[in-house]
Design a protein around this motif. Sequence first.
Motif, short mmCIF file in Angstrom:
data_model
loop_
_atom_site.label_atom_id
_atom_site.label_comp_id
_atom_site.label_asym_id
_atom_site.label_seq_id
_atom_site.Cartn_x
_atom_site.Cartn_y
_atom_site.Cartn_z
N VAL A 32 0.85 -1.19 0.00
CA VAL A 32 0.00 0.00 0.00
C VAL A 32 0.88 1.24 0.00
CG1 VAL A 32 -1.92 -1.14 1.16
CG2 VAL A 32 -0.20 0.03 2.53
N ASP A 33 0.37 2.32 -0.64
CA ASP A 33 1.20 3.51 -0.82
C ASP A 33 0.78 4.67 0.08
OD1 ASP A 33 -1.18 4.10 -2.00
OD2 ASP A 33 -0.37 4.58 -3.97
N TRP A 34 0.07 4.35 1.18
CA TRP A 34 -0.24 5.38 2.16
C TRP A 34 -0.02 4.80 3.54
CZ3 TRP A 34 -4.61 3.44 4.67
CH2 TRP A 34 -5.45 2.61 3.92
N ASP A 35 0.14 5.67 4.52
CA ASP A 35 0.45 5.19 5.87
C ASP A 35 -0.67 5.52 6.84
OD1 ASP A 35 0.73 7.89 6.61
OD2 ASP A 35 2.87 7.85 6.13
N VAL A 36 -0.50 5.07 8.07
CA VAL A 36 -1.57 5.20 9.05
C VAL A 36 -1.88 6.64 9.39
CG1 VAL A 36 -0.15 5.11 11.16
CG2 VAL A 36 -2.47 4.16 11.18
N GLU A 37 -0.92 7.55 9.19
CA GLU A 37 -1.18 8.96 9.47
C GLU A 37 -2.30 9.50 8.59
OE1 GLU A 37 0.02 10.78 11.98
OE2 GLU A 37 0.87 8.88 12.59
N THR A 38 -2.42 8.92 7.38
CA THR A 38 -3.49 9.32 6.49
C THR A 38 -4.85 9.00 7.10
OG1 THR A 38 -2.01 8.79 4.67
CG2 THR A 38 -4.30 9.16 4.09
N ALA A 39 -4.89 8.00 7.94
CA ALA A 39 -6.14 7.58 8.57
C ALA A 39 -6.27 8.11 10.00
CB ALA A 39 -6.23 6.06 8.57
N SER A 40 -5.52 9.12 10.36
CA SER A 40 -5.65 9.73 11.69
C SER A 40 -6.14 11.16 11.53
CB SER A 40 -4.30 9.72 12.40
OG SER A 40 -3.40 10.61 11.77
N LYS A 41 -6.53 11.78 12.61
CA LYS A 41 -7.16 13.11 12.53
C LYS A 41 -6.16 14.24 12.26
CE LYS A 41 -10.98 11.88 15.57
NZ LYS A 41 -11.61 12.10 16.89
N GLU A 42 -4.90 14.01 12.54
CA GLU A 42 -3.86 14.99 12.24
C GLU A 42 -4.19 16.39 12.79
OE1 GLU A 42 -3.20 14.87 8.05
OE2 GLU A 42 -2.33 12.87 8.09
N GLY A 43 -4.70 16.43 13.99
CA GLY A 43 -4.95 17.72 14.63
C GLY A 43 -6.34 18.29 14.42
N TYR A 44 -7.10 17.75 13.48
CA TYR A 44 -8.48 18.20 13.30
C TYR A 44 -9.35 17.66 14.42
CZ TYR A 44 -7.41 19.82 8.55
OH TYR A 44 -6.89 20.49 7.48
N ALA A 45 -10.44 18.36 14.70
CA ALA A 45 -11.34 17.93 15.77
C ALA A 45 -12.06 16.64 15.41
CB ALA A 45 -12.35 19.03 16.08
N HIS A 46 -12.35 16.45 14.13
CA HIS A 46 -13.09 15.27 13.69
C HIS A 46 -12.57 14.83 12.32
CE1 HIS A 46 -15.99 17.47 16.30
NE2 HIS A 46 -16.21 16.27 16.77
N PHE A 47 -12.78 13.57 12.02
CA PHE A 47 -12.40 13.07 10.70
C PHE A 47 -13.18 13.77 9.60
CE2 PHE A 47 -10.93 9.19 13.01
CZ PHE A 47 -9.63 9.20 12.53
N MET A 48 -14.44 14.10 9.87
CA MET A 48 -15.26 14.70 8.82
C MET A 48 -14.66 16.00 8.31
SD MET A 48 -19.33 15.63 8.79
CE MET A 48 -20.09 16.33 7.32
N ILE A 49 -14.25 16.88 9.20
CA ILE A 49 -13.69 18.16 8.76
C ILE A 49 -12.31 17.94 8.12
CG2 ILE A 49 -12.71 18.73 11.02
CD1 ILE A 49 -14.19 21.20 8.47
N LYS A 50 -11.55 17.00 8.66
CA LYS A 50 -10.25 16.68 8.06
C LYS A 50 -10.43 16.20 6.62
CE LYS A 50 -6.52 13.26 8.47
NZ LYS A 50 -6.92 12.31 7.40
N GLU A 51 -11.42 15.36 6.42
CA GLU A 51 -11.61 14.77 5.10
C GLU A 51 -12.20 15.76 4.10
OE1 GLU A 51 -11.79 10.33 7.05
OE2 GLU A 51 -13.67 11.30 6.47
N ILE A 52 -12.98 16.72 4.58
CA ILE A 52 -13.43 17.80 3.70
C ILE A 52 -12.21 18.59 3.21
CG2 ILE A 52 -14.70 19.98 3.57
CD1 ILE A 52 -16.69 18.77 5.61
N HIS A 53 -11.29 18.87 4.12
CA HIS A 53 -10.09 19.62 3.75
C HIS A 53 -9.13 18.79 2.90
CE1 HIS A 53 -10.32 23.56 5.80
NE2 HIS A 53 -11.22 22.94 6.54
#
Length: 589
Positions: A242-263
Amino acid sequence: MCGIIGIISSKESKKLSEITISALKRLEYRGYDSVGVASLSSKGIEVRKAKGTVEQVTLKKKIPEMSGYIFLGHTRWATHGAPSDYNAHPHTDCSGRIAVIHNGTIKNFKELRAELESLGHKFNSETDTEVIPHLIEEFIKRGMDSFTAFKSAIKSLDGSYAVLAIIDGEKRIFFAKRDNPLVIGLGEGENYIASDIPAFLPYTKRILVISDGEIGFLTNTSVYIEDLNGNVVDVHKRIRIVDWDVETASKEGYAHFMIKEIHESPKAVRDTISSLMSDLDVVEKISEEIRQAERVIVTGAGTSYHAGLYFSLLLTREGITSIPLIASEYYNVKGKRGDLIIAISQSGETIDVLQSIRKLKSEGAKVVSITNVIESAIARESDYKIYMRAGPEIGVAATKTFTTQVASLLFLYSYAFGKDWKALKDADKEVEQAINATEGFAKRVGEELAKKQNIYYLGRGLSLPLAMEGALKIKEVSYVHAEAYPAGESKHGPISLVESGFPIVFINDGEMPELLKNNVMEMKARGGKIYMISVNRKLGEAELEIFLNSKFPALSISPVIQLIAYYAAVSKGLDPDKPRNLAKTVTVE
């Protein structure tokens, strides 16, 4: 649907319990009404489970204290039997020497249960899954070895499943798959098997996707798989990185996954368009199929249906006979030779979409799939496949994947009918601009709408599918009732509900501003409070109008309606990542 994880190691330790817990947290988007873990050690099988979230059950049942060389973990979304401690997985046989976790639905479980009970088996839950360990137990009693007994149990099932089983005395995890996702992670001295790659991604990037009908077992150093006909599969040919890592599936400082994924939508659109531009041979073949088809049936569920409806309207405008089909209503359409099915599913595992393409394909249609998951069930059963490159989406509400679906379909339409498809290489910039320019306005609108009980979303032409998606989004995550209508249809009944302060969100893609303006005035005359999302043509009749210039109105509007829904949910103190009664991937009827 549910999330499942299995881990097998050469050493017995408590460390595996920690890995299992972290994996379950990454799978919790698949279901979160109950959680359970089974360990297999030299002392036998131990099961701890309860109703609640991963965090709640981990604390309540002291799961980190468990030790073993094999662990199974399960996070559940109820289908048979209410959320409860006794309906939580894993389930065991009468002796407690066999433990099973399962994602899917077993249609003939009542008949199997009645037969097993007549043979003296005792059941402790209301679930369909519990028949599986008892079936294995029964076949072992009849003299079969463990793997043969497992295969015989699976052959007895009518339905869909991703099953993991462990048996006391065996250093193997047995598995079987039909219609539900299952993927293996290959580690060093440790192997993993789960519903989704992020479950084990911190520990390995070497994966092996299991295909429908396959069955086998996993040791800490090897994988054995048989296909439907009992032939041994060469697993080495199926391994990929796979060409992506677990950080791609973490919130990375956003309050929620939804807002992170919109961005993340601009990058997702950029990667998707880039992938399509590098695969023009396939795009050309699909385009030719569309142009030559007698009918194009576009099918999807929920958000994917709205993307499909947008595409279907584009095709209809080109003179193509196109039928937008809600996937669960597939039985209303009879397929035939000359039909082309466009099947849209983020996960590629949506059971309604699978059923629709199987029926229509059996009647002579060809299938094109648009999915976000490589080697998913829908992709494997298609004649042609397009993969979006949105990356993992953890939030239950589809955001970046809807935007990339629209981008993929716009590209396909533009290429097929001689439009400027090359201009889409800059589509990500339009999406990014929309997010940056409107987030403050979207927050204000969302906070106001969150206080309402009912909302209309209205649009005309190509704006209608976007209005439908806007209404769905705010319903999903903020629990405010919202309905979408063609704006011109609103005066044929829906307007009777409009009174002073009633909120109406108009989607104006700039295509029919004068007609839409008439509908706005009709609503204002009844006291409606008007909100407007406008692209290229400003109407100026709204209480609050979000305005953008864009070459691709649908791609610019998509993140705005998502931001409104997100901020509506947050303003009510809700978790938009886990809307009640919903799960990410619907793999049951």
